[in-house]
Design a protein around this motif. Structure first.
Motif, PDB file in Angstrom:
ATOM      1  N   PRO A  99       0.813  -1.237   0.000  1.00  0.00           N
ATOM      2  CA  PRO A  99       0.000   0.000   0.000  1.00  0.00           C
ATOM      3  C   PRO A  99       0.843   1.282   0.000  1.00  0.00           C
ATOM      4  N   SER A 100       1.981   1.250   0.659  1.00  0.00           N
ATOM      5  CA  SER A 100       2.832   2.458   0.688  1.00  0.00           C
ATOM      6  C   SER A 100       3.411   2.783  -0.679  1.00  0.00           C
ATOM      7  N   MET A 101       3.590   1.759  -1.511  1.00  0.00           N
ATOM      8  CA  MET A 101       4.076   2.014  -2.878  1.00  0.00           C
ATOM      9  C   MET A 101       3.028   2.810  -3.645  1.00  0.00           C
ATOM     10  N   VAL A 102       1.767   2.441  -3.442  1.00  0.00           N
ATOM     11  CA  VAL A 102       0.671   3.144  -4.110  1.00  0.00           C
ATOM     12  C   VAL A 102       0.649   4.601  -3.652  1.00  0.00           C
ATOM     13  N   LYS A 103       0.792   4.793  -2.332  1.00  0.00           N
ATOM     14  CA  LYS A 103       0.757   6.158  -1.777  1.00  0.00           C
ATOM     15  C   LYS A 103       1.884   7.011  -2.336  1.00  0.00           C
ATOM     16  N   ILE A 104       3.102   6.462  -2.350  1.00  0.00           N
ATOM     17  CA  ILE A 104       4.232   7.269  -2.837  1.00  0.00           C
ATOM     18  C   ILE A 104       4.093   7.517  -4.343  1.00  0.00           C
ATOM     19  N   ALA A 105       3.586   6.525  -5.089  1.00  0.00           N
ATOM     20  CA  ALA A 105       3.369   6.722  -6.529  1.00  0.00           C
ATOM     21  C   ALA A 105       2.384   7.872  -6.765  1.00  0.00           C
ATOM     22  N   GLU A 106       1.386   7.948  -5.898  1.00  0.00           N
ATOM     23  CA  GLU A 106       0.404   9.031  -5.998  1.00  0.00           C
ATOM     24  C   GLU A 106       1.074  10.386  -5.725  1.00  0.00           C
ATOM     25  N   LEU A 107       1.961  10.413  -4.744  1.00  0.00           N
ATOM     26  CA  LEU A 107       2.682  11.657  -4.420  1.00  0.00           C
ATOM     27  C   LEU A 107       3.621  12.068  -5.556  1.00  0.00           C
ATOM     28  N   ILE A 108       4.245  11.076  -6.201  1.00  0.00           N
ATOM     29  CA  ILE A 108       5.121  11.382  -7.342  1.00  0.00           C
ATOM     30  C   ILE A 108       4.307  12.047  -8.454  1.00  0.00           C
ATOM     31  N   LEU A 109       3.101  11.526  -8.679  1.00  0.00           N
ATOM     32  CA  LEU A 109       2.231  12.111  -9.704  1.00  0.00           C
ATOM     33  C   LEU A 109       1.868  13.557  -9.344  1.00  0.00           C
ATOM     34  N   GLN A 110       1.581  13.797  -8.069  1.00  0.00           N
ATOM     35  CA  GLN A 110       1.288  15.173  -7.625  1.00  0.00           C
ATOM     36  C   GLN A 110       2.486  16.089  -7.872  1.00  0.00           C
ATOM     37  N   CYS A 111       3.678  15.606  -7.494  1.00  0.00           N
ATOM     38  CA  CYS A 111       4.906  16.392  -7.729  1.00  0.00           C
ATOM     39  C   CYS A 111       5.085  16.680  -9.214  1.00  0.00           C
ATOM     40  N   ALA A 112       4.881  15.660 -10.040  1.00  0.00           N
ATOM     41  CA  ALA A 112       5.067  15.804 -11.494  1.00  0.00           C
ATOM     42  C   ALA A 112       4.145  16.891 -12.040  1.00  0.00           C
ATOM     43  N   ASN A 113       2.904  16.896 -11.583  1.00  0.00           N
ATOM     44  CA  ASN A 113       1.955  17.922 -12.046  1.00  0.00           C
ATOM     45  C   ASN A 113       2.391  19.318 -11.625  1.00  0.00           C
ATOM     46  N   GLU A 114       2.848  19.446 -10.382  1.00  0.00           N
ATOM     47  CA  GLU A 114       3.314  20.766  -9.898  1.00  0.00           C
ATOM     48  C   GLU A 114       4.550  21.225 -10.675  1.00  0.00           C
ATOM     49  N   LEU A 115       5.483  20.310 -10.908  1.00  0.00           N
ATOM     50  CA  LEU A 115       6.702  20.680 -11.637  1.00  0.00           C
ATOM     51  C   LEU A 115       6.371  21.048 -13.080  1.00  0.00           C
ATOM     52  N   ASN A 116       5.430  20.319 -13.662  1.00  0.00           N
ATOM     53  CA  ASN A 116       5.016  20.611 -15.034  1.00  0.00           C
ATOM     54  C   ASN A 116       4.407  22.014 -15.123  1.00  0.00           C
ATOM     55  N   ASN A 117       3.576  22.363 -14.125  1.00  0.00           N
ATOM     56  CA  ASN A 117       3.010  23.723 -14.073  1.00  0.00           C
ATOM     57  C   ASN A 117       4.113  24.758 -13.971  1.00  0.00           C
ATOM     58  N   ALA A 118       5.074  24.487 -13.094  1.00  0.00           N
ATOM     59  CA  ALA A 118       6.157  25.444 -12.860  1.00  0.00           C
ATOM     60  C   ALA A 118       7.003  25.632 -14.122  1.00  0.00           C
ATOM     61  N   VAL A 119       7.380  24.521 -14.757  1.00  0.00           N
ATOM     62  CA  VAL A 119       8.196  24.607 -15.974  1.00  0.00           C
ATOM     63  C   VAL A 119       7.427  25.342 -17.072  1.00  0.00           C
ATOM     64  N   GLY A 120       6.129  25.061 -17.179  1.00  0.00           N
ATOM     65  CA  GLY A 120       5.295  25.728 -18.180  1.00  0.00           C
ATOM     66  C   GLY A 120       5.206  27.232 -17.961  1.00  0.00           C
ATOM     67  N   SER A 121       5.314  27.646 -16.696  1.00  0.00           N
ATOM     68  CA  SER A 121       5.220  29.082 -16.375  1.00  0.00           C
ATOM     69  C   SER A 121       6.543  29.821 -16.543  1.00  0.00           C
ATOM     70  N   LEU A 122       7.638  29.084 -16.735  1.00  0.00           N
ATOM     71  CA  LEU A 122       8.949  29.746 -16.877  1.00  0.00           C
ATOM     72  C   LEU A 122       9.019  30.579 -18.152  1.00  0.00           C
ATOM     73  N   ARG A 123       8.227  30.179 -19.135  1.00  0.00           N
ATOM     74  CA  ARG A 123       8.268  30.841 -20.432  1.00  0.00           C
ATOM     75  C   ARG A 123       7.990  32.337 -20.318  1.00  0.00           C
ATOM     76  N   SER A 124       6.980  32.689 -19.512  1.00  0.00           N
ATOM     77  CA  SER A 124       6.618  34.114 -19.428  1.00  0.00           C
ATOM     78  C   SER A 124       7.245  34.788 -18.206  1.00  0.00           C
ATOM     79  N   MET A 125       7.531  34.014 -17.167  1.00  0.00           N
ATOM     80  CA  MET A 125       8.125  34.553 -15.931  1.00  0.00           C
ATOM     81  C   MET A 125       7.236  35.612 -15.271  1.00  0.00           C
ATOM     82  N   ARG A 126       6.002  35.757 -15.769  1.00  0.00           N
ATOM     83  CA  ARG A 126       5.142  36.779 -15.183  1.00  0.00           C
ATOM     84  C   ARG A 126       4.534  36.273 -13.879  1.00  0.00           C
ATOM     85  N   ASN A 127       4.369  34.960 -13.827  1.00  0.00           N
ATOM     86  CA  ASN A 127       3.610  34.434 -12.702  1.00  0.00           C
ATOM     87  C   ASN A 127       4.486  33.755 -11.652  1.00  0.00           C
ATOM     88  N   THR A 128       5.525  34.475 -11.193  1.00  0.00           N
ATOM     89  CA  THR A 128       6.421  33.825 -10.223  1.00  0.00           C
ATOM     90  C   THR A 128       5.717  33.389  -8.929  1.00  0.00           C
TER      91      THR A 128
END
Length: 198
Positions: A99-128
């Motif tokens: 079960p802990s593998m499932v939980k950590i996999a879920e957290l990795i997905l959350q991190c991936a989404n946040e990092l993807n948002n952050a990288v996508g926002s680097l283009r304009s740098m307006r939304n720091t």
């Protein structure tokens, strides 16, 4: 920047497949998903390779060359650890999934989404502020993953009598937890870019 965006969206794709891998009870489906992770990992390597080649040949980069390199390598590292944990599931024939593998996999997905948002926002740098919000989330998710990992390992030693099983499960958990550490490294790399460019 578009290549970094491809890399971070590839990370999201890999993380989704990892989560599916951990949540499916069908072993054949799981093997199929592990193949998908392998393919996405190769795709990630190709993107990283292209980024490094472009950095070597381009005279002007949007951010410091070292920072872009560090960010690209960091995204690649996360995917490598995701791939490593999926490969171990197969090699060690882990069933059922802890079960802990499932939980950590879920957290990795959350991190991936946040990092993807952050990288996508680097283009304009307006939304720091929004980028920073994502980075703060990644840090707190990483802490949460640490706790899950520590508790899972402690419980394993208490509940599991089979030493070989303990080693197998701990190895997979360890690779997953390292993936979240690498997410934090990427968050720090993005923070560096913001600080230098704001």
């Amino acid at each position: 920047i578009p290549l970094l965006e491809s890399s971070s969206s590839n990370l999201v794709a890999v993380s989704k497949v990892l989560y599916e891998t951990m949540t499916t009870s069908d072993r054949n489906k799981r093997l199929e998903l592990i193949r998908q992770i392998e393919n996405l990992e190769h795709k990630g390597d190709e993107i990283t390779h292209t980024i490094f080649n472009e950095l070597a040949s381009t005279f002007i980069t949007p951010f410091d060359r070292e920072d872009v390199q560090y960010l690209a390598a960091g995204l690649d590292d996360i995917i490598d650890y995701i791939h490593g944990s999926a490969k171990r599931l197969e090699l060690y024939k882990i069933n059922p999934i802890h079960p802990s593998m499932v939980k950590i996999a879920e957290l990795i997905l959350q991190c991936a989404n946040e990092l993807n948002n952050a990288v996508g926002s680097l283009r304009s740098m307006r939304n720091t502020p929004r980028i920073r919000e994502s980075l703060v989330k990644v840090n707190s998710i990483e802490n949460h993953a640490d706790d899950i990992f520590d508790n899972a390992v402690a419980r394993l030693f208490e509940d599991e009598k089979n030493a070989v099983e303990i080693i197998k499960i701990k190895e997979v958990l360890s690779a997953l937890e390292t993936a979240t550490d690498k997410c934090e490294d990427v968050a720090n790399a993005i923070e560096t870019i913001i600080v230098k460019n704001s």
